[in-house]
Scaffold this active site. Structure first.
Site, PDB file in Angstrom:
ATOM      1  N   ARG A  41      50.954  20.939  75.493  1.00 51.73           N
ATOM      2  CA  ARG A  41      49.695  21.431  76.039  1.00 51.73           C
ATOM      3  C   ARG A  41      49.586  21.302  77.559  1.00 51.73           C
ATOM      4  NH1 ARG A  41      45.284  17.978  72.577  1.00 51.73           N
ATOM      5  NH2 ARG A  41      43.926  19.515  73.489  1.00 51.73           N
ATOM      6  N   ASP A  90      42.037  20.403  59.626  1.00 52.20           N
ATOM      7  CA  ASP A  90      41.121  19.618  60.452  1.00 52.20           C
ATOM      8  C   ASP A  90      39.667  20.029  60.239  1.00 52.20           C
ATOM      9  OD1 ASP A  90      43.581  18.908  61.298  1.00 52.20           O
ATOM     10  OD2 ASP A  90      43.260  19.325  63.420  1.00 52.20           O
ATOM     11  N   ASP A 147      35.256  14.503  64.010  1.00 55.86           N
ATOM     12  CA  ASP A 147      34.563  15.731  64.406  1.00 55.86           C
ATOM     13  C   ASP A 147      33.589  16.165  63.316  1.00 55.86           C
ATOM     14  OD1 ASP A 147      36.233  15.692  66.611  1.00 55.86           O
ATOM     15  OD2 ASP A 147      37.747  16.907  65.597  1.00 55.86           O
ATOM     16  N   GLY A 149      32.124   3.101  56.701  1.00 58.74           N
ATOM     17  CA  GLY A 149      30.948   3.873  57.089  1.00 58.74           C
ATOM     18  C   GLY A 149      30.712   3.872  58.580  1.00 58.74           C
TER      19      GLY A 149
END
Ligand code: CKP
Ligand code: MG
Length: 311
Positions: A104, A292, A256, A229
């Protein structure tokens, strides 16, 4: 109901379909990834409005990114760039352990600049969501994120920051130095325990972490604890959110998903307890499906994991 804005990079993923060393070869499946776009898709699937700002290559992969996000109902604000799309090679080293290889640099996403941030769009949004990945991509993306935060703060738009530390992109000291000014101006911070300690190194345990983060400026901090959690400190009140007991298939994207669930609730004006519950539920969907973001639920599917009501 207002819309969410996110700023980031979408990568092409080539994921090994077989387990074992990638050096021996494998079939590869083409998909997409990117923390900020994962959040946008998660919010959109729950009926919220989400806009993704980024740069995409002017080729088939750029077309794929735009088609996929638009198919998911995400509004895209994306300059086309002659540079290629970043690549994420995912090696399934064992059935439960995957390894990431990034390609990247000098790519479209890493050429994002502050000129790519439309002022009125950010100023008119209900919330801005950023992550620690985009500023790690280089000077331009870092300035673009800062610009978005400048606009949001000046317009009274709440800023949500997911630390999303990536050791493949930068070191902890550099991450802390770059992210601290963004964190101080954020309203809400999401972090895992390790990510939290990068920003608040003296804290011990989730309660202290959340408190130390809030002492830096944000009104809210959510510490994600995986199978345990989450612990949240929101406007001075403590919340504990249990995780749903699911079989973990692939934990990438769980953070996300969690943020998306929370932010969708925020946009819908739901109370904190409900936002956290939806966040945990989306996290559960993410870890118990591959991909994802592909396994994220629509509103009508939230009840699928219905034994959740028992905990
Ligand atoms: O923290 P998460 O596992 O939720 O983030 C996953 C995403 O953007 C993934 O989609 C990947 O492409 C990335 O984080 C990344 O750049 O590492
Ligand atoms: Mg994360």
């Amino acid at each position: 109901q207002g819309y969410l804005v996110t700023v980031g990079e979408v990568l092409a993923v080539l994921a090994a379909t077989d387990t074992g060393p990638l050096a021996l070869g494998s079939d590869l499946r083409l998909g997409l990834a990117g923390a900020e776009s994962n959040v946008a898709v998660g919010v959109s699937r729950l009926g919220g409005a989400a806009t993704w700002i980024g740069r995409v290559s002017d080729d088939a992969l750029g077309d794929l990114i735009l088609r996929e996000l638009r198919a998911e109902g995400v509004t895209t604000v994306a300059a086309r760039d002659p540079a290629p799309t970043s690549l994420l090679l995912r090696e399934r080293r064992t059935a439960t352990h995957s390894r990431t290889h990034y390609y990247r640099t000098h790519t479209a996403g890493s050429r994002l600049s502050e000129e790519d941030i439309p002022e009125a769009l950010v100023a008119g949004s209900a919330a801005l969501h950023i992550t620690g990945i985009t500023p790690a991509l280089g000077e331009g993306p870092s300035r673009a994120v800062t610009r978005a935060v400048d606009i949001a703060v000046a317009s009274g738009v709440p800023v949500s920051l997911d630390i999303n530390y990536r050791s493949l992109l930068w070191g902890e000291a550099e991450a802390r130095c770059t992210l601290l000014p963004l964190l101080r101006r954020s309203d809400l911070v999401f972090a895992g325990p390790h990510e939290g300690r990068i920003m608040a190194p003296d804290a011990d345990g989730p309660e202290e972490l959340a408190r130390d983060i809030c002492d830096l400026g944000p009104a809210g901090a959510v510490i994600k604890l995986g199978a345990e959690g989450a612990y949240a400190l929101l406007d001075g009140r403590s919340y504990r959110q249990p995780a749903m007991p699911v079989t973990v298939h692939d934990s990438v994207g769980a953070g996300d998903a969690f943020a998306a669930g929370y932010l969708a609730g925020l946009l819908a004006g739901e109370p904190p307890e409900l936002r956290l519950r939806t966040a945990a539920l989306l996290g559960a969907f993410a870890v118990s499906t591959t991909g994802d973001w592909e396994g994220l639920p629509r509103c009508s599917e939230l009840g699928l994991l219905d034994h959740y009501d028992d905990i």
